[in-house]
Write an enzyme that holds these catalytic residues in place. Structure first.
Site, PDB file in Angstrom:
ATOM      1  N   TYR A  28     -79.059   5.036  57.134  1.00 40.15           N
ATOM      2  CA  TYR A  28     -78.319   3.772  57.256  1.00 40.15           C
ATOM      3  C   TYR A  28     -78.729   2.935  58.470  1.00 40.15           C
ATOM      4  CZ  TYR A  28     -75.427   5.668  53.556  1.00 40.15           C
ATOM      5  OH  TYR A  28     -74.992   6.190  52.357  1.00 40.15           O
ATOM      6  N   HIS A  38     -72.033   9.766  31.672  1.00 37.19           N
ATOM      7  CA  HIS A  38     -71.709   9.019  32.898  1.00 37.19           C
ATOM      8  C   HIS A  38     -72.697   7.860  33.065  1.00 37.19           C
ATOM      9  CE1 HIS A  38     -69.590   8.554  36.700  1.00 37.19           C
ATOM     10  NE2 HIS A  38     -70.745   8.055  37.113  1.00 37.19           N
ATOM     11  N   ALA A  39     -72.163   6.657  33.229  1.00 39.80           N
ATOM     12  CA  ALA A  39     -73.000   5.455  33.203  1.00 39.80           C
ATOM     13  C   ALA A  39     -74.051   5.456  34.315  1.00 39.80           C
ATOM     14  CB  ALA A  39     -72.115   4.225  33.346  1.00 39.80           C
ATOM     15  N   HIS A  58     -71.149  -3.579  36.622  1.00 39.70           N
ATOM     16  CA  HIS A  58     -71.626  -2.689  37.683  1.00 39.70           C
ATOM     17  C   HIS A  58     -73.069  -2.242  37.405  1.00 39.70           C
ATOM     18  CE1 HIS A  58     -71.202   0.571  40.737  1.00 39.70           C
ATOM     19  NE2 HIS A  58     -72.051   1.196  39.926  1.00 39.70           N
ATOM     20  N   GLU A  59     -73.301  -1.746  36.205  1.00 38.23           N
ATOM     21  CA  GLU A  59     -74.641  -1.225  35.883  1.00 38.23           C
ATOM     22  C   GLU A  59     -75.684  -2.337  35.879  1.00 38.23           C
ATOM     23  OE1 GLU A  59     -75.152   1.815  36.074  1.00 38.23           O
ATOM     24  OE2 GLU A  59     -73.052   2.388  36.028  1.00 38.23           O
ATOM     25  N   HIS A  89     -77.123  -3.079  39.182  1.00 36.40           N
ATOM     26  CA  HIS A  89     -78.253  -2.209  39.550  1.00 36.40           C
ATOM     27  C   HIS A  89     -79.549  -2.737  38.925  1.00 36.40           C
ATOM     28  CE1 HIS A  89     -75.864   0.856  41.481  1.00 36.40           C
ATOM     29  NE2 HIS A  89     -75.261   1.258  40.389  1.00 36.40           N
ATOM     30  N   GLU A 115     -74.594  -0.271  44.987  1.00 37.90           N
ATOM     31  CA  GLU A 115     -73.360  -0.047  44.225  1.00 37.90           C
ATOM     32  C   GLU A 115     -72.433  -1.261  44.221  1.00 37.90           C
ATOM     33  OE1 GLU A 115     -73.141   2.356  42.329  1.00 37.90           O
ATOM     34  OE2 GLU A 115     -74.743   3.606  43.125  1.00 37.90           O
ATOM     35  N   TRP A 169     -60.808  21.343  49.160  1.00 34.88           N
ATOM     36  CA  TRP A 169     -60.867  20.164  48.283  1.00 34.88           C
ATOM     37  C   TRP A 169     -59.483  19.520  48.186  1.00 34.88           C
ATOM     38  CZ3 TRP A 169     -64.068  16.873  45.966  1.00 34.88           C
ATOM     39  CH2 TRP A 169     -63.682  16.201  44.792  1.00 34.88           C
ATOM     40  N   ARG A 226     -57.954  15.961  49.640  1.00 36.81           N
ATOM     41  CA  ARG A 226     -57.376  14.994  48.683  1.00 36.81           C
ATOM     42  C   ARG A 226     -55.934  14.673  49.057  1.00 36.81           C
ATOM     43  NH1 ARG A 226     -59.175  15.232  42.940  1.00 36.81           N
ATOM     44  NH2 ARG A 226     -58.137  13.210  43.059  1.00 36.81           N
ATOM     45  N   HIS A 256     -70.326  13.510  40.246  1.00 36.52           N
ATOM     46  CA  HIS A 256     -71.247  13.383  41.372  1.00 36.52           C
ATOM     47  C   HIS A 256     -71.421  14.663  42.185  1.00 36.52           C
ATOM     48  CE1 HIS A 256     -70.142   9.386  40.101  1.00 36.52           C
ATOM     49  NE2 HIS A 256     -71.106   8.848  40.825  1.00 36.52           N
ATOM     50  N   ARG A 297     -71.440   6.029  49.422  1.00 36.57           N
ATOM     51  CA  ARG A 297     -71.996   4.730  49.003  1.00 36.57           C
ATOM     52  C   ARG A 297     -70.959   3.879  48.264  1.00 36.57           C
ATOM     53  NH1 ARG A 297     -76.561   6.763  44.881  1.00 36.57           N
ATOM     54  NH2 ARG A 297     -77.210   7.693  46.844  1.00 36.57           N
ATOM     55  N   TYR A 298     -70.092   4.539  47.493  1.00 35.42           N
ATOM     56  CA  TYR A 298     -69.088   3.780  46.733  1.00 35.42           C
ATOM     57  C   TYR A 298     -67.958   3.292  47.646  1.00 35.42           C
ATOM     58  CZ  TYR A 298     -71.510   6.027  42.846  1.00 35.42           C
ATOM     59  OH  TYR A 298     -72.465   6.477  41.972  1.00 35.42           O
TER      60      TYR A 298
HETATM   61  O1  X8Z Z   1     -70.696   6.477  39.192  1.00 42.41           O
HETATM   62  C1  X8Z Z   1     -70.389   5.308  39.165  1.00 42.41           C
HETATM   63  C2  X8Z Z   1     -71.203   4.317  38.329  1.00 42.41           C
HETATM   64  C3  X8Z Z   1     -72.638   4.674  38.299  1.00 42.41           C
HETATM   65  S1  X8Z Z   1     -73.431   4.482  39.821  1.00 42.41           S
HETATM   66  C4  X8Z Z   1     -70.665   4.292  36.924  1.00 42.41           C
HETATM   67  N1  X8Z Z   1     -69.281   4.879  39.814  1.00 42.41           N
HETATM   68  C5  X8Z Z   1     -68.440   5.789  40.592  1.00 42.41           C
HETATM   69  C6  X8Z Z   1     -67.695   6.763  39.711  1.00 42.41           C
HETATM   70  O2  X8Z Z   1     -67.660   6.566  38.501  1.00 42.41           O
HETATM   71  O3  X8Z Z   1     -67.127   7.728  40.230  1.00 42.41           O
HETATM   72  C7  X8Z Z   1     -68.819   3.500  39.893  1.00 42.41           C
HETATM   73  C8  X8Z Z   1     -67.526   3.567  40.637  1.00 42.41           C
HETATM   74  C9  X8Z Z   1     -67.474   4.898  41.319  1.00 42.41           C
HETATM   75 ZN    ZN Z   2     -73.584   2.479  40.370  1.00 44.51          ZN
END
Ligand code: X8Z
Ligand code: ZN
Length: 632
Positions: A214, A375-376, A405-406, A409, A433, A505, A509, A533, A542-543
């Protein structure tokens, strides 16, 4: 692509290359500027070429999960990682050479983006196999309430968004979280192997390596993240108190815990990461406000898509079997229609349309005949113009945001494709993101009216309902993102041992999000593994950054468009001036420190929660008021 740091939610090709014997030979003498130039030219060319090969394998694996595609991906990643490590080691030859800043930056990026993987070929192979297996285990994950009825996470998410039956929600929550348990031992080993690699690169652990990317030290980065959270925490706390009370009103004992935590299954999302789906439960009751309902986007989209595209219409008709040829073709048409809304927004800003290959090669909906990772994600397979998305789109409000969102990218990937390969990346991963989300913030009632998705444009008094709906997604997410990577950083650093994975965990949370699992959990469970993830090893902070940057970008584009009113009512749809500003930022890629890119875009050179706080200022005042009144 499961190489730590390189494996990002959208696709970024691996950084790796081989070193030509000529360059190794030159090592003996003091390296010259010319040597460095040759080294970087060759690195950029080879990285690109080998990255593309790996991307093809990865795409195939994620759109068709089998033992064979998994093995091929693992092997390609192994080869790619070994070469990346070799070239990273080689780059240290130039550490003390005076270089033009562009070359110095490329070398620096090679070093901080190095994969956390052991040099030992056996250990490296083990790591890449574990990475591919964990990704496959998540992708294939299912909950089978009865042996002949199994559901994947997308179907479960749909039910969780709408069900208001606490018992059903608990069942779904517990059922899905079972996918984590078999990953636990593999995951522990995977983390150890990454740490061996990080130490060989000179870092204390992989978390430190992740935080090194960073343009500041890892310690400075942690401080920045903490500072931003402190700015936003009071807003989150008010939201939490308010939502908890309304849930108790709705569910009674099922929502009330003496420790003040909210049961995680009641928040409309498997991970309690975004809460917008329970808007109906927490909507303001004051008739002055409750008369203004945020647009029911799901219904509006279904209606419009069915009207505009007869081929898509059967998706929403009752009695159509969606697994039939006709039903599947209709789902595909509906999925594409969703993506067209997003593409249209970018075009309105002056960006060229997506290439024809995007429409031919993307995966828009779940294929009928194979297992895929739903997962997108967004890809640029050739690192130039082979843009694709991989999603399992359904027509609803969540997917409407995800589509934007996608595409954020994809448009970023295409914008920086003229840069040297080593700069073909986001200014930092939080920028990547944030792009699509900053566009999606423009999905205001005014914009929806322009599209014909609503016919009423609510007055200023309607801002609270709308702001609440938005905050449930945007604000609620922040502590989830933070808790997730705090957990992972502590696992990497050794502060959390495998024997305490689950306890830690839930402690994190509880501490950050204020949520609790619906039933007691033990170390036989591995609940982190039930979030994409973690098994796919995608860094998550990153999010958190992106949730904040997106308001900074949004404000900058609203300003550029000439908009003057309240920030939350701005839509810069159709503004070429906003588009030019955005394009300028995107084209820079990672060629300069992100602080500079941010300054050019927004006038500020640091992560700043203020635009987000300004956006939600009316809601914050309202929430405080609600909470104060309720406690009397
Ligand atoms: O994973 C994602 C995207 C792909 S980079 C769909 N997101 C995170 C999630 O789903 O946990 C977007 C928001 C947070
Ligand atoms: Zn993304």
């Amino acid at each position: 692509m499961n190489i730590p740091l390189q494996r990002i939610g959208f696709y970024a090709a691996l950084s790796f290359a081989f070193i030509s014997p000529a360059i190794i030979y030159a090592q003996a003498a003091q390296p010259t500027l010319e040597d460095a130039r040759k080294f970087l030219d060759s690195a950029n060319a080879d990285l690109l070429k080998l990255g593309v090969a790996a991307a093809h394998a990865e795409w195939t694996a994620e759109t068709n999960i089998t033992g064979d595609t998994e093995a091929t991906t693992a092997r390609l990643n192994e080869e790619a990682t070994a070469r990346t490590l070799a070239i990273t080691a080689e780059s240290h030859r130039f550490d003390h050479l005076q270089l033009p800043h562009e070359m110095r930056r490329q070398i620096m990026l090679l070093q901080v983006n190095a994969p956390a993987a052991p040099k030992d070929p056996k250990l490296l192979a083990e790591e890449t196999q574990l990475a591919a297996q964990l990704t496959g285990m998540y992708g294939k994950g299912k909950f089978c309430p009865t042996p002949d009825n199994c559901v994947g996470i997308d179907a479960i998410s749909n039910i969780m968004a709408h069900s208001r039956d606490p018992e059903e929600l608990t069942k779904l929550w517990v059922g899905w979280h079972a996918v984590g348990a078999p990953m636990r031992d593999k995951y522990a080993r995977f983390m150890d192997l990454q740490n061996i690699g990080a130490r060989e690169l000179g870092y204390h652990d992989t978390g430190e390596l992740w935080r090194a990317g960073y343009d500041m030290t890892p310690a400075e980065f942690s401080t920045e993240v903490e500072r931003a959270w402190k700015q936003l925490e009071p807003l989150y706390r008010e939201l939490h108190i308010y939502v908890r009370r309304r849930l108790i009103e709705k569910y009674g004992k099922a929502a009330e815990r003496p420790d003040g935590l909210i049961p995680a299954q009641l928040l409309g999302n498997m991970w309690a990461q975004e809460w917008g789906n329970i808007y109906d439960i927490v909507a303001p009751t004051d008739p002055k406000l409750s008369q203004f309902k945020p647009v029911d986007l799901e219904s509006a989209l279904k209606k419009q898509i069915a009207e505009k595209d007869p081929a898509a219409a059967p998706t929403f008709a009752s009695g159509v079997d969606l697994s039939s040829d006709k039903g599947h073709a209709a789902s595909l048409a509906a999925g594409k229609a969703m993506v067209h809304y997003g593409e249209d927004f970018f075009k309105s800003l002056g960006f060229p349309p997506l290439p024809a290959t995007f429409w031919e090669r993307s995966q828009f909906v779940h294929p009928r005949d194979r297992e895929v990772v739903c997962h997108a994600s967004a890809w640029d397979v050739d690192n130039v113009d082979d843009l694709r998305v991989k999603m399992c789109i359904e027509v609803n409000a969540d997917y409407f945001t995800t589509v934007h969102h996608e595409l954020g990218h994809n448009f970023y990937q295409r914008a920086y494709n003229k840069q040297p390969y080593l700069f073909r990346n986001g200014a930092n991963d939080g920028f990547h993101e944030a792009i699509g989300d900053s566009i999606a913030l423009s999905i205001t009632p005014t914009y929806l009216k322009t599209l014909g998705l609503t016919d009423s444009e609510p007055p200023a008094e309607a801002d609270i309902p709308l702001q609440l709906r938005t905050a449930l997604d945007k604000v609620a997410f922040l502590p989830f993102a933070l808790a997730l990577d705090k957990w992972r950083w502590q696992v990497f650093s050794g502060q959390i041992k495998p024997a305490d994975y689950n306890k830690a965990w839930w402690q994190l949370r509880a501490q950050y999000q204020g949520v609790a699992p619906p039933v007691d959990r033990t170390e036989a469970d591995f609940d982190a593994g039930a979030k994409n993830h973690i098994p796919t090893n995608v860094p998550y902070v990153r999010y958190f950054l992106a949730r904040i940057y997106q308001f900074q970008f949004y404000k900058a584009m609203c300003d550029a468009s000439g908009y003057k009113g309240a920030l939350n009512r701005c839509s810069f749809y159709g503004s070429k001036a906003a588009g030019e500003k955005l394009a300028h930022m995107l084209e820079a890629g990672q060629s300069q420190p992100w602080q500079q890119t941010l300054k050019e875009m927004t006038g500020t050179d640091h992560l700043d929660a203020q635009p987000m706080l300004d956006y939600f200022a009316p809601l914050y005042a309202w929430l405080k008021d609600q909470n104060r009144n309720a406690s009397h």
